[in-house]
Motif scaffolding. Structure first.
Motif, PDB file in Angstrom:
ATOM      1  N   VAL A   1    -118.372 108.651  -9.834  1.00 57.84           N
ATOM      2  CA  VAL A   1    -118.598 107.222  -9.941  1.00 57.84           C
ATOM      3  C   VAL A   1    -117.320 106.493  -9.557  1.00 57.84           C
ATOM      4  N   ALA A   2    -117.446 105.588  -8.628  1.00 59.67           N
ATOM      5  CA  ALA A   2    -116.290 104.767  -8.286  1.00 59.67           C
ATOM      6  C   ALA A   2    -116.550 103.358  -8.775  1.00 59.67           C
ATOM      7  N   GLU A   3    -115.870 102.975  -9.806  1.00 53.92           N
ATOM      8  CA  GLU A   3    -116.025 101.623 -10.349  1.00 53.92           C
ATOM      9  C   GLU A   3    -114.816 100.818  -9.923  1.00 53.92           C
ATOM     10  N   ASN A   4    -114.971 100.058  -8.868  1.00 60.26           N
ATOM     11  CA  ASN A   4    -113.884  99.169  -8.505  1.00 60.26           C
ATOM     12  C   ASN A   4    -114.152  97.832  -9.181  1.00 60.26           C
ATOM     13  N   PRO A   5    -113.153  97.312  -9.854  1.00 62.34           N
ATOM     14  CA  PRO A   5    -113.404  96.047 -10.531  1.00 62.34           C
ATOM     15  C   PRO A   5    -113.765  94.968  -9.517  1.00 62.34           C
ATOM     16  N   ALA A   6    -114.613  94.048  -9.946  1.00 62.79           N
ATOM     17  CA  ALA A   6    -114.916  92.903  -9.088  1.00 62.79           C
ATOM     18  C   ALA A   6    -113.629  92.113  -8.898  1.00 62.79           C
ATOM     19  N   SER A   7    -113.464  91.529  -7.714  1.00 63.77           N
ATOM     20  CA  SER A   7    -112.237  90.764  -7.494  1.00 63.77           C
ATOM     21  C   SER A   7    -112.183  89.572  -8.442  1.00 63.77           C
ATOM     22  N   ASN A   8    -113.369  89.093  -8.854  1.00 66.22           N
ATOM     23  CA  ASN A   8    -113.429  88.020  -9.842  1.00 66.22           C
ATOM     24  C   ASN A   8    -114.536  88.361 -10.837  1.00 66.22           C
ATOM     25  N   PRO A   9    -114.157  88.784 -12.058  1.00 63.52           N
ATOM     26  CA  PRO A   9    -115.160  89.221 -13.026  1.00 63.52           C
ATOM     27  C   PRO A   9    -116.153  88.122 -13.373  1.00 63.52           C
ATOM     28  N   ASN A  10    -115.763  86.873 -13.178  1.00 66.47           N
ATOM     29  CA  ASN A  10    -116.690  85.772 -13.450  1.00 66.47           C
ATOM     30  C   ASN A  10    -117.547  85.429 -12.242  1.00 66.47           C
ATOM     31  N   GLY A  11    -117.356  86.195 -11.147  1.00 65.68           N
ATOM     32  CA  GLY A  11    -118.064  85.868  -9.919  1.00 65.68           C
ATOM     33  C   GLY A  11    -119.141  86.871  -9.543  1.00 65.68           C
ATOM     34  N   THR A  12    -119.484  87.775 -10.448  1.00 60.14           N
ATOM     35  CA  THR A  12    -120.538  88.745 -10.140  1.00 60.14           C
ATOM     36  C   THR A  12    -121.903  88.084 -10.297  1.00 60.14           C
ATOM     37  N   LEU A  13    -122.922  88.735  -9.786  1.00 62.89           N
ATOM     38  CA  LEU A  13    -124.285  88.216  -9.947  1.00 62.89           C
ATOM     39  C   LEU A  13    -124.608  88.038 -11.433  1.00 62.89           C
ATOM     40  N   GLU A  14    -124.233  89.039 -12.247  1.00 63.56           N
ATOM     41  CA  GLU A  14    -124.538  88.977 -13.685  1.00 63.56           C
ATOM     42  C   GLU A  14    -123.882  87.763 -14.327  1.00 63.56           C
ATOM     43  N   ALA A  15    -122.596  87.561 -13.987  1.00 60.44           N
ATOM     44  CA  ALA A  15    -121.863  86.468 -14.611  1.00 60.44           C
ATOM     45  C   ALA A  15    -122.425  85.114 -14.171  1.00 60.44           C
ATOM     46  N   LYS A  16    -122.875  85.035 -12.918  1.00 55.56           N
ATOM     47  CA  LYS A  16    -123.343  83.744 -12.407  1.00 55.56           C
ATOM     48  C   LYS A  16    -124.788  83.454 -12.799  1.00 55.56           C
ATOM     49  N   LEU A  17    -125.663  84.457 -12.696  1.00 57.62           N
ATOM     50  CA  LEU A  17    -127.103  84.171 -12.817  1.00 57.62           C
ATOM     51  C   LEU A  17    -127.779  84.829 -14.020  1.00 57.62           C
ATOM     52  N   HIS A  18    -127.053  85.658 -14.757  1.00 57.66           N
ATOM     53  CA  HIS A  18    -127.573  86.260 -15.987  1.00 57.66           C
ATOM     54  C   HIS A  18    -128.973  86.832 -15.856  1.00 57.66           C
ATOM     55  N   PRO A  19    -129.160  87.801 -14.972  1.00 56.66           N
ATOM     56  CA  PRO A  19    -130.495  88.402 -14.889  1.00 56.66           C
ATOM     57  C   PRO A  19    -130.856  89.054 -16.227  1.00 56.66           C
ATOM     58  N   PRO A  20    -132.139  89.002 -16.616  1.00 56.45           N
ATOM     59  CA  PRO A  20    -132.551  89.658 -17.857  1.00 56.45           C
ATOM     60  C   PRO A  20    -132.346  91.175 -17.736  1.00 56.45           C
ATOM     61  N   PRO A  21    -132.211  91.862 -18.861  1.00 54.82           N
ATOM     62  CA  PRO A  21    -131.879  93.292 -18.861  1.00 54.82           C
ATOM     63  C   PRO A  21    -132.799  94.147 -17.984  1.00 54.82           C
ATOM     64  N   GLN A  22    -134.096  93.852 -18.001  1.00 52.06           N
ATOM     65  CA  GLN A  22    -135.023  94.648 -17.170  1.00 52.06           C
ATOM     66  C   GLN A  22    -134.665  94.543 -15.694  1.00 52.06           C
ATOM     67  N   VAL A  23    -134.329  93.328 -15.262  1.00 51.93           N
ATOM     68  CA  VAL A  23    -133.997  93.095 -13.853  1.00 51.93           C
ATOM     69  C   VAL A  23    -132.676  93.767 -13.521  1.00 51.93           C
ATOM     70  N   GLU A  24    -131.749  93.659 -14.436  1.00 52.56           N
ATOM     71  CA  GLU A  24    -130.445  94.295 -14.271  1.00 52.56           C
ATOM     72  C   GLU A  24    -130.596  95.814 -14.094  1.00 52.56           C
ATOM     73  N   THR A  25    -131.481  96.400 -14.881  1.00 51.27           N
ATOM     74  CA  THR A  25    -131.724  97.848 -14.782  1.00 51.27           C
ATOM     75  C   THR A  25    -132.247  98.209 -13.394  1.00 51.27           C
ATOM     76  N   ILE A  26    -133.169  97.415 -12.891  1.00 49.75           N
ATOM     77  CA  ILE A  26    -133.727  97.668 -11.559  1.00 49.75           C
ATOM     78  C   ILE A  26    -132.626  97.580 -10.503  1.00 49.75           C
ATOM     79  N   LEU A  27    -131.825  96.536 -10.592  1.00 49.51           N
ATOM     80  CA  LEU A  27    -130.740  96.372  -9.621  1.00 49.51           C
ATOM     81  C   LEU A  27    -129.783  97.547  -9.661  1.00 49.51           C
TER      82      LEU A  27
END
Ligand code: HEC
Length: 149
Positions: free
Chosen positions: A16-42
């Motif tokens: 697993v390569a986890e590179n931090p987002a260049s802006n932790p507040n700029g990810t899809l999750e941080a911006k649009l808060h997908p519900p957990p089910q959607v997050e799992t699919i993504l």
């Protein structure tokens, strides 16, 4: 033949390569808060190619897979990186809206994730119920964003 099938079944998670987002507040999750089910699919169906956290399959080290997989991840991230959502969309609500709508369309058309991904990552779906679930969220968000200024 069975051996090949068995090897493929080991699937897509060797390192697993986890590179931090260049802006932790700029990810899809941080911006649009997908519900957990959607997050799992993504996470399961998209993030190996469209985020900074890629679970590389063990066979990424072997031909003929290596170059194809590396290229797809590089191209996938360049086209769309959910970890870099803010940076890639520039906070443009219309572009965010179009990207979500396109994601749904490509899933419905069975074009994303690419077909071979289902073979090398059994169970990565998405099922038709998951496509519906994702699309309901993505299209709601797309409409909301399109209406925003
Ligand atoms: C195995 C790697 C891989 C997976 C998994 C994957 N994609 Fe892709 N995706 C790509 C590549 C490579 C491209 C760019 C090249 C192309 O257009 O074919 C792309 C392009 C896209 C685009 C087009 C971006 C644009 O420029 O308009 C969207 C949207 C997209 N993917 C959404 C998704 C979604 C949603 C998922 C999960 C359901 C997903 N992808 C899963 C590799 C992948």
């Amino acid at each position: 033949m069975m051996i090949v099938v068995a090897l493929f079944a080991v699937s897509w998670s060797w390192s697993v390569a986890e590179n931090p987002a260049s802006n932790p507040n700029g990810t899809l999750e941080a911006k649009l808060h997908p519900p957990p089910q959607v997050e799992t699919i993504l996470r399961r169906s998209c993030y190996n190619c469209h985020s900074n956290s890629t679970h590389w399959p063990w066979f990424v080290h072997f031909r003929p897979f290596a170059s194809k997989i590396r290229r797809d991840v590089a191209d996938g991230r360049k086209a769309l990186n959910f970890s870099e959502w803010q940076a890639q969309t520039g906070g443009n609500a219309q572009l965010e809206s179009r990207t979500l709508a396109t994601s749904c369309s490509l899933m419905e058309a069975g074009m994303m994730p690419p077909r071979y991904y289902a073979y090398v990552h059994p169970g990565a779906g998405p099922s038709s119920a998951e496509v519906k679930r994702f699309c309901r969220w993505a299209n709601d968000e797309a409409n909301r964003l399109a209406a925003a200024k």
